[in-house]
Motif scaffolding. Structure first.
Motif, PDB file in Angstrom:
ATOM      1  N   THR A  46       0.826  -1.206   0.000  1.00  0.00           N
ATOM      2  CA  THR A  46       0.000   0.000   0.000  1.00  0.00           C
ATOM      3  C   THR A  46       0.862   1.259   0.000  1.00  0.00           C
ATOM      4  OG1 THR A  46      -1.727  -1.174   1.190  1.00  0.00           O
ATOM      5  CG2 THR A  46      -1.838   1.216   1.224  1.00  0.00           C
ATOM      6  N   LEU A  47       1.922   1.256   0.793  1.00  0.00           N
ATOM      7  CA  LEU A  47       2.835   2.402   0.785  1.00  0.00           C
ATOM      8  C   LEU A  47       3.412   2.625  -0.609  1.00  0.00           C
ATOM      9  CD1 LEU A  47       5.012   2.162   4.018  1.00  0.00           C
ATOM     10  CD2 LEU A  47       3.384   3.940   3.421  1.00  0.00           C
ATOM     11  N   ALA A  48       3.880   1.550  -1.225  1.00  0.00           N
ATOM     12  CA  ALA A  48       4.497   1.673  -2.544  1.00  0.00           C
ATOM     13  C   ALA A  48       3.475   2.109  -3.582  1.00  0.00           C
ATOM     14  CB  ALA A  48       5.134   0.345  -2.939  1.00  0.00           C
ATOM     15  N   PHE A  49       2.320   1.496  -3.596  1.00  0.00           N
ATOM     16  CA  PHE A  49       1.311   1.809  -4.608  1.00  0.00           C
ATOM     17  C   PHE A  49       0.827   3.243  -4.490  1.00  0.00           C
ATOM     18  CE2 PHE A  49      -3.126   1.951  -6.020  1.00  0.00           C
ATOM     19  CZ  PHE A  49      -2.961   1.561  -7.335  1.00  0.00           C
ATOM     20  N   ASN A  50       0.522   3.683  -3.288  1.00  0.00           N
ATOM     21  CA  ASN A  50       0.003   5.042  -3.118  1.00  0.00           C
ATOM     22  C   ASN A  50       1.037   6.099  -3.470  1.00  0.00           C
ATOM     23  OD1 ASN A  50      -2.521   4.237  -2.372  1.00  0.00           O
ATOM     24  ND2 ASN A  50      -2.099   4.305  -0.184  1.00  0.00           N
ATOM     25  N   SER A  51       2.290   5.877  -3.116  1.00  0.00           N
ATOM     26  CA  SER A  51       3.293   6.889  -3.434  1.00  0.00           C
ATOM     27  C   SER A  51       3.578   6.932  -4.928  1.00  0.00           C
ATOM     28  CB  SER A  51       4.574   6.649  -2.645  1.00  0.00           C
ATOM     29  OG  SER A  51       5.106   5.379  -2.949  1.00  0.00           O
ATOM     30  N   ILE A  52       3.515   5.797  -5.625  1.00  0.00           N
ATOM     31  CA  ILE A  52       3.694   5.803  -7.075  1.00  0.00           C
ATOM     32  C   ILE A  52       2.500   6.481  -7.751  1.00  0.00           C
ATOM     33  CG2 ILE A  52       3.818   4.319  -9.109  1.00  0.00           C
ATOM     34  CD1 ILE A  52       5.561   2.440  -7.435  1.00  0.00           C
ATOM     35  N   GLN A  53       1.309   6.240  -7.260  1.00  0.00           N
ATOM     36  CA  GLN A  53       0.136   6.918  -7.825  1.00  0.00           C
ATOM     37  C   GLN A  53       0.221   8.426  -7.618  1.00  0.00           C
ATOM     38  OE1 GLN A  53      -1.151   5.113  -9.996  1.00  0.00           O
ATOM     39  NE2 GLN A  53      -3.213   4.719  -9.290  1.00  0.00           N
ATOM     40  N   ASN A  54       0.707   8.860  -6.473  1.00  0.00           N
ATOM     41  CA  ASN A  54       0.886  10.295  -6.239  1.00  0.00           C
ATOM     42  C   ASN A  54       1.960  10.873  -7.144  1.00  0.00           C
ATOM     43  OD1 ASN A  54      -1.082  10.432  -4.303  1.00  0.00           O
ATOM     44  ND2 ASN A  54       0.329  10.027  -2.630  1.00  0.00           N
ATOM     45  N   LEU A  55       2.954  10.076  -7.478  1.00  0.00           N
ATOM     46  CA  LEU A  55       4.005  10.540  -8.379  1.00  0.00           C
ATOM     47  C   LEU A  55       3.447  10.815  -9.762  1.00  0.00           C
ATOM     48  CD1 LEU A  55       7.079  11.034  -8.623  1.00  0.00           C
ATOM     49  CD2 LEU A  55       7.270   8.685  -9.411  1.00  0.00           C
ATOM     50  N   TYR A  56       2.452  10.060 -10.195  1.00  0.00           N
ATOM     51  CA  TYR A  56       1.835  10.298 -11.488  1.00  0.00           C
ATOM     52  C   TYR A  56       1.041  11.600 -11.519  1.00  0.00           C
ATOM     53  CZ  TYR A  56       2.909   5.577 -13.101  1.00  0.00           C
ATOM     54  OH  TYR A  56       3.534   4.449 -13.484  1.00  0.00           O
ATOM     55  N   ASP A  57       0.559  12.049 -10.395  1.00  0.00           N
ATOM     56  CA  ASP A  57      -0.254  13.260 -10.356  1.00  0.00           C
ATOM     57  C   ASP A  57       0.564  14.541 -10.393  1.00  0.00           C
ATOM     58  OD1 ASP A  57      -2.522  11.778 -10.269  1.00  0.00           O
ATOM     59  OD2 ASP A  57      -2.755  11.883  -8.093  1.00  0.00           O
ATOM     60  N   ILE A  58       1.830  14.491 -10.045  1.00  0.00           N
ATOM     61  CA  ILE A  58       2.642  15.706  -9.956  1.00  0.00           C
ATOM     62  C   ILE A  58       2.755  16.411 -11.310  1.00  0.00           C
ATOM     63  CG2 ILE A  58       4.966  16.581  -9.465  1.00  0.00           C
ATOM     64  CD1 ILE A  58       5.078  14.508  -7.193  1.00  0.00           C
ATOM     65  N   PRO A  59       3.112  15.727 -12.413  1.00  0.00           N
ATOM     66  CA  PRO A  59       3.168  16.454 -13.695  1.00  0.00           C
ATOM     67  C   PRO A  59       1.808  17.009 -14.115  1.00  0.00           C
ATOM     68  CG  PRO A  59       4.317  14.383 -13.881  1.00  0.00           C
ATOM     69  CD  PRO A  59       3.604  14.373 -12.575  1.00  0.00           C
ATOM     70  N   LEU A  60       0.749  16.297 -13.824  1.00  0.00           N
ATOM     71  CA  LEU A  60      -0.581  16.781 -14.174  1.00  0.00           C
ATOM     72  C   LEU A  60      -0.913  18.058 -13.414  1.00  0.00           C
ATOM     73  CD1 LEU A  60      -3.280  16.350 -15.653  1.00  0.00           C
ATOM     74  CD2 LEU A  60      -4.022  15.042 -13.654  1.00  0.00           C
ATOM     75  N   LEU A  61      -0.587  18.107 -12.137  1.00  0.00           N
ATOM     76  CA  LEU A  61      -0.858  19.313 -11.360  1.00  0.00           C
ATOM     77  C   LEU A  61      -0.026  20.488 -11.851  1.00  0.00           C
ATOM     78  CD1 LEU A  61      -1.105  17.789  -7.777  1.00  0.00           C
ATOM     79  CD2 LEU A  61      -2.958  18.600  -9.236  1.00  0.00           C
ATOM     80  N   ARG A  62       1.220  20.222 -12.245  1.00  0.00           N
ATOM     81  CA  ARG A  62       2.052  21.306 -12.778  1.00  0.00           C
ATOM     82  C   ARG A  62       1.475  21.824 -14.089  1.00  0.00           C
ATOM     83  NH1 ARG A  62       7.848  18.496 -11.512  1.00  0.00           N
ATOM     84  NH2 ARG A  62       7.782  18.825  -9.270  1.00  0.00           N
ATOM     85  N   TYR A  63       0.948  20.925 -14.912  1.00  0.00           N
ATOM     86  CA  TYR A  63       0.350  21.338 -16.169  1.00  0.00           C
ATOM     87  C   TYR A  63      -0.914  22.165 -15.924  1.00  0.00           C
ATOM     88  CZ  TYR A  63      -2.267  21.009 -20.519  1.00  0.00           C
ATOM     89  OH  TYR A  63      -2.988  21.309 -21.632  1.00  0.00           O
ATOM     90  N   LEU A  64      -1.738  21.755 -14.979  1.00  0.00           N
ATOM     91  CA  LEU A  64      -2.968  22.486 -14.706  1.00  0.00           C
ATOM     92  C   LEU A  64      -2.696  23.846 -14.077  1.00  0.00           C
ATOM     93  CD1 LEU A  64      -5.277  19.634 -13.410  1.00  0.00           C
ATOM     94  CD2 LEU A  64      -5.335  20.769 -15.631  1.00  0.00           C
ATOM     95  N   GLU A  65      -1.624  23.970 -13.279  1.00  0.00           N
ATOM     96  CA  GLU A  65      -1.293  25.261 -12.696  1.00  0.00           C
ATOM     97  C   GLU A  65      -0.756  26.224 -13.759  1.00  0.00           C
ATOM     98  OE1 GLU A  65       1.452  24.391  -9.622  1.00  0.00           O
ATOM     99  OE2 GLU A  65      -0.083  23.576  -8.287  1.00  0.00           O
ATOM    100  N   ALA A  66      -0.077  25.694 -14.772  1.00  0.00           N
ATOM    101  CA  ALA A  66       0.490  26.556 -15.818  1.00  0.00           C
ATOM    102  C   ALA A  66      -0.587  27.077 -16.761  1.00  0.00           C
ATOM    103  CB  ALA A  66       1.542  25.793 -16.605  1.00  0.00           C
TER     104      ALA A  66
END
Length: 70
Positions: A46-66
């Motif tokens: 669960t630790l590994a899966f959740n942190s990898i899923q959060n890693l996928y969201d970081i570029p998306l959030l940067r794109y939406l903020e730009a």
């Protein structure tokens, strides 16, 4: 990457849970042994899966903020 620290911790915990699960999965041992091993294994996964899923969201959030959607 500091985002993957929880993944590293989870991947250290997973083999420990697998070892406990495999060592205690016998007819003569008490039922709580494999359950503890399974719980440790699933906690690490669960630790590994959740942190990898959060890693996928970081570029998306940067794109939406730009380029905010109006």
């Amino acid at each position: 990457m500091t985002e993957l620290v929880l993944t590293q911790i989870g991947m250290i915990i997973c083999p420990i849970g697998m070892f406990i699960l495999g060592w205690t999965a016998d007819a003569q041992t008490h039922w709580i042994g494999p359950q503890i091993g399974s719980a440790i294994l699933l906690f690490g996964l669960t630790l590994a899966f959740n942190s990898i899923q959060n890693l996928y969201d970081i570029p998306l959030l940067r794109y939406l903020e730009a380029d905010p959607i109006v």
